[in-house]
Design an enzyme around this catalytic site. Structure first.
Site, PDB file in Angstrom:
ATOM      1  CB  SER A  61     -47.170 -35.811 -74.365  1.00 46.92           C
ATOM      2  OG  SER A  61     -45.986 -36.404 -74.882  1.00 46.92           O
ATOM      3  CD  GLU A 117     -49.264 -42.002 -80.722  1.00 51.88           C
ATOM      4  OE1 GLU A 117     -48.313 -41.194 -80.813  1.00 51.88           O
ATOM      5  OE2 GLU A 117     -49.312 -43.084 -81.327  1.00 51.88           O
ATOM      6  CG  ASP A 121     -46.605 -47.329 -90.956  1.00 53.47           C
ATOM      7  OD1 ASP A 121     -45.395 -47.133 -91.181  1.00 53.47           O
ATOM      8  OD2 ASP A 121     -47.095 -47.382 -89.816  1.00 53.47           O
ATOM      9  CG  PHE A 179     -47.406 -52.276 -82.649  1.00 56.59           C
ATOM     10  CD1 PHE A 179     -48.375 -52.400 -83.628  1.00 56.59           C
ATOM     11  CD2 PHE A 179     -47.823 -52.014 -81.349  1.00 56.59           C
ATOM     12  CE1 PHE A 179     -49.726 -52.271 -83.341  1.00 56.59           C
ATOM     13  CE2 PHE A 179     -49.172 -51.877 -81.043  1.00 56.59           C
ATOM     14  CZ  PHE A 179     -50.126 -52.015 -82.048  1.00 56.59           C
ATOM     15  CG  HIS A 204     -45.342 -39.233 -76.824  1.00 56.39           C
ATOM     16  ND1 HIS A 204     -46.297 -38.238 -76.796  1.00 56.39           N
ATOM     17  CD2 HIS A 204     -45.767 -40.118 -77.763  1.00 56.39           C
ATOM     18  CE1 HIS A 204     -47.255 -38.513 -77.672  1.00 56.39           C
ATOM     19  NE2 HIS A 204     -46.954 -39.662 -78.271  1.00 56.39           N
TER      20      HIS A 204
END
Length: 313
Positions: free
Chosen positions: A30, A32, A124, A233, A283
């Site tokens: 998958s 994103e 967040d 990140f 993913h």
């Protein structure tokens, strides 16, 4: 001439079968994306979707900014994927800066648009460096959000998991307890935050099983081409960047093609280790670029499916 133990070990590795030779292509993937801000970014996003669609992804997901800052763009992107492709589209939803009613209204709009999959996240804080605070009339955490979504419609729901522990969790046990609450509230699977050590994921998978959590745990893969951005990140989500990885990217600031090659190599090797450990679902955090993710999927044995390509066209 004497041969060192290290040289013998390296020779043994070199004589082994190539890492990616004739893999069965039996994994599922998958992808994103984030919603584009400009026409140029929109073109880049759709090029990425068209490139990756023939690999037959289980779903693609679209992120959602804090406090609804990308709400309209996220909705438009997800709705277009649902409308124009055969790929199941998943929309991210967070608890940040919105009431329960506002969030559930967004969920109803998604259901009406044909979207059946939500990635439910606490989210967040909207301002970097602040601690998360629930909206006075909002959901206090992702487990409450999952329960709320299930009260609206029978969504398929993915939630987040943290192989190296979420920075806001008191300890690993508390972090696992939070994951269990999300699954018990009705989530179908957890997608992990990115990590850079296959061992970190395997240890986490064992801990999840020991905690009595039976849901699917999908590793989240971030192919790194911008180390500074990745470090930012990682600081927000508790992921460790190994010193050796930092060193591999040294001297490549002005060599984007070489940087891409190094990034793909690092991520592909880790995915191969995960595959050897029984992982069959991956993913990819694409950052709206297709090349790195496509290359890694190819190395894992995935090949384009003409039928999937036709549907996405």
């Amino acid at each position: 001439m004497s041969v060192s133990i290290a040289q013998m070990e390296e020779a043994r590795r070199a004589l082994d079968a190539p890492l990616f030779a004739d893999l069965a292509g039996d994994c599922q993937v998958s992808f994103e994306f984030f919603p584009p801000k400009t026409e140029k970014m929109e073109e880049t996003l759709w090029n990425a979707i068209e490139t990756l669609a023939p690999l037959g992804p289980r779903f693609v997901s679209v992120t959602y900014g804090a406090g609804g800052s990308t709400r309209e763009r996220t909705h438009a992107t997800v709705a277009r994927i649902a409308r124009e492709t055969a790929i199941p589209a998943a929309a991210h939803l967070t608890c940040v800066d919105a009431s329960r009613d506002e969030i559930l209204d967004v969920a109803r709009e998604y259901w009406a648009a044909g979207v059946r999959h939500i990635v439910a996240l606490r989210g967040d804080p909207p301002r970097e460096g602040e601690k998360f605070q629930a909206h006075p009339d909002g959901f206090e955490n992702a487990a409450a959000l999952v329960a709320g979504l299930k009260s609206v419609a029978p969504f398929e729901i993915s939630v987040a998991a943290y192989p190296e522990c979420h920075p806001d969790s008191a300890d690993v046990a508390a972090d696992l307890d939070n994951l269990k609450r999300k699954i018990d509230a009705g989530a179908n699977r957890a997608i992990s935050q990115f990590f850079f050590s296959a061992d970190a994921f395997f240890r986490f998978r064992d801990a999840v099983e020991a905690a009595g959590i039976n849901a699917e745990i999908v590793p989240g893969i971030l192919p790194v081409s911008n180390v500074a951005q990745t470090r930012k990140f990682a600081g927000m989500c508790g992921a460790a960047i190994p010193a050796w990885m930092d060193r591999l990217f040294e001297g490549l600031d002005d060599r984007p093609a070489a940087r891409q090659l190094v990034a793909a190599t690092i991520a592909a090797e880790m995915c191969r280790k995960l595959y050897a450990g029984g992982v069959r679902h991956f993913h990819f955090y694409t950052l709206n670029r297709a090349e790195l993710s496509y290359a890694i999927c190819h190395l894992l044995g995935l090949r384009p499916n003409p039928a999937a390509a036709e549907k996405a066209a």
